[in-house]
Design an enzyme around this catalytic site. Sequence first.
Site, PDB file in Angstrom:
ATOM      1  N   VAL A  39       0.923  -1.270  -0.010  1.00  4.80           N
ATOM      2  CA  VAL A  39       0.191   0.033  -0.159  1.00  4.80           C
ATOM      3  C   VAL A  39       0.765   1.364   0.015  1.00  4.80           C
ATOM      4  CG1 VAL A  39      -0.310   0.044   2.457  1.00  4.80           C
ATOM      5  CG2 VAL A  39      -2.052   1.085   1.059  1.00  4.80           C
ATOM      6  N   ASP A  40       1.958   1.281   0.598  1.00  8.15           N
ATOM      7  CA  ASP A  40       3.154   2.321   0.588  1.00  8.15           C
ATOM      8  C   ASP A  40       3.414   2.579  -0.635  1.00  8.15           C
ATOM      9  OD1 ASP A  40       5.261   3.884   1.149  1.00  8.15           O
ATOM     10  OD2 ASP A  40       5.731   3.005   2.912  1.00  8.15           O
ATOM     11  N   GLY A 127       0.206  -7.238   5.604  1.00 10.75           N
ATOM     12  CA  GLY A 127       1.187  -7.564   4.341  1.00 10.75           C
ATOM     13  C   GLY A 127       2.557  -8.177   4.647  1.00 10.75           C
ATOM     14  N   TYR A 129       4.408  -7.354   6.835  1.00 10.53           N
ATOM     15  CA  TYR A 129       4.564  -7.431   8.228  1.00 10.53           C
ATOM     16  C   TYR A 129       4.125  -8.602   8.818  1.00 10.53           C
ATOM     17  CZ  TYR A 129       7.018  -2.940   8.670  1.00 10.53           C
ATOM     18  OH  TYR A 129       7.963  -1.931   8.526  1.00 10.53           O
TER      19      TYR A 129
HETATM   20  P1  ADP Z   1       2.658  -3.856   6.051  1.00 10.72           P
HETATM   21  O1  ADP Z   1       4.008  -3.548   5.881  1.00 10.72           O
HETATM   22  O2  ADP Z   1       2.090  -2.957   7.348  1.00 10.72           O
HETATM   23  O3  ADP Z   1       2.234  -5.257   6.374  1.00 10.72           O
HETATM   24  P2  ADP Z   1       1.535  -3.711   3.315  1.00 10.72           P
HETATM   25  O4  ADP Z   1       1.475  -2.653   2.309  1.00 10.72           O
HETATM   26  O5  ADP Z   1       2.546  -4.950   2.923  1.00 10.72           O
HETATM   27  O6  ADP Z   1       1.666  -3.218   4.752  1.00 10.72           O
HETATM   28  O7  ADP Z   1       0.121  -4.608   3.447  1.00 10.72           O
HETATM   29  C1  ADP Z   1      -0.867  -4.053   4.444  1.00 10.72           C
HETATM   30  C2  ADP Z   1      -2.444  -4.373   3.699  1.00 10.72           C
HETATM   31  O8  ADP Z   1      -2.671  -3.284   2.634  1.00 10.72           O
HETATM   32  C3  ADP Z   1      -2.486  -5.659   2.974  1.00 10.72           C
HETATM   33  O9  ADP Z   1      -3.526  -6.315   3.485  1.00 10.72           O
HETATM   34  C4  ADP Z   1      -2.449  -5.293   1.661  1.00 10.72           C
HETATM   35  O10 ADP Z   1      -3.130  -6.486   0.851  1.00 10.72           O
HETATM   36  C5  ADP Z   1      -3.082  -4.373   1.470  1.00 10.72           C
HETATM   37  N1  ADP Z   1      -3.003  -3.314   0.319  1.00 10.72           N
HETATM   38  C6  ADP Z   1      -1.969  -3.294  -0.422  1.00 10.72           C
HETATM   39  N2  ADP Z   1      -2.051  -2.342  -1.562  1.00 10.72           N
HETATM   40  C7  ADP Z   1      -3.418  -1.748  -1.267  1.00 10.72           C
HETATM   41  C8  ADP Z   1      -3.903  -0.814  -1.816  1.00 10.72           C
HETATM   42  N3  ADP Z   1      -3.910  -0.049  -2.915  1.00 10.72           N
HETATM   43  N4  ADP Z   1      -5.203  -0.277  -1.287  1.00 10.72           N
HETATM   44  C9  ADP Z   1      -5.543  -0.874   0.211  1.00 10.72           C
HETATM   45  N5  ADP Z   1      -4.898  -1.818   0.526  1.00 10.72           N
HETATM   46  C10 ADP Z   1      -3.680  -2.222  -0.079  1.00 10.72           C
END
Ligand code: ADP
Length: 179
Positions: A39-40, A127, A129
């Site tokens: 998501v970042d 995700g 983490y």
């Molecule tokens: P973390 O490092 O906090 O685990 P991640 O980005 O790897 O963060 O994942 C956090 C959540 O966001 C996961 O459930 C992932 O599927 C979800 N995610 C990834 N891309 C998006 C998006 N564009 N919008 C909403 N959620 C998303």
Amino acid sequence: MLVQFGHSRIELAQGDITSQQVDAIVNAANSRLAGGGGVDGAIHRAAGPTLMDETRTKYPEGCSTGSAVATSAGRLRAKFVFHAVGPIWRGGVAGEAELLSSAYRRCLELAVENACPSIAFPAISTGVYGYPMDLAAERSLSAVRAFLLEHQQPELVRFVLFDGGSFGAFARALEAMAE
Ligand code: ADP
């Protein structure tokens, strides 16, 4: 799905958080605020390079786990991005639950401090983490509910779940909470 808690409501949606029209979009960042995948990456791509420029300038030391910091939102249809740092899952014995709650709480405090009636969260830490989705759903929703019942704001908290699995986990947890 929508549940009212006091004057506020929690809503669940499935999709991409970058297309949300809310006052504040929460990013699941790392503690160096260095950008990454998931998501970042999606938020930085959609917001454009000013987001990283501002983050680096304002927060050169990053952000500690369980907290969050605010920037403007570049090209996103939001006023702010709150960069929240959730815990890395280490089996549940390293204070992960409390750190996850406090990341959500800090974002909600930032929403109140910055006069944001609406905020959208991804499922922080679920995700790379590795926080188990069912446990994260329960923790995240109960942290938000407790804040809303205490502060009566923000008006709208929307969880934007990326796929059917995460949406289902949050829907079950929210249903159980609303009973
Ligand atoms: P973390 O490092 O906090 O685990 P991640 O980005 O790897 O963060 O994942 C956090 C959540 O966001 C996961 O459930 C992932 O599927 C979800 N995610 C990834 N891309 C998006 C998006 N564009 N919008 C909403 N959620 C998303």
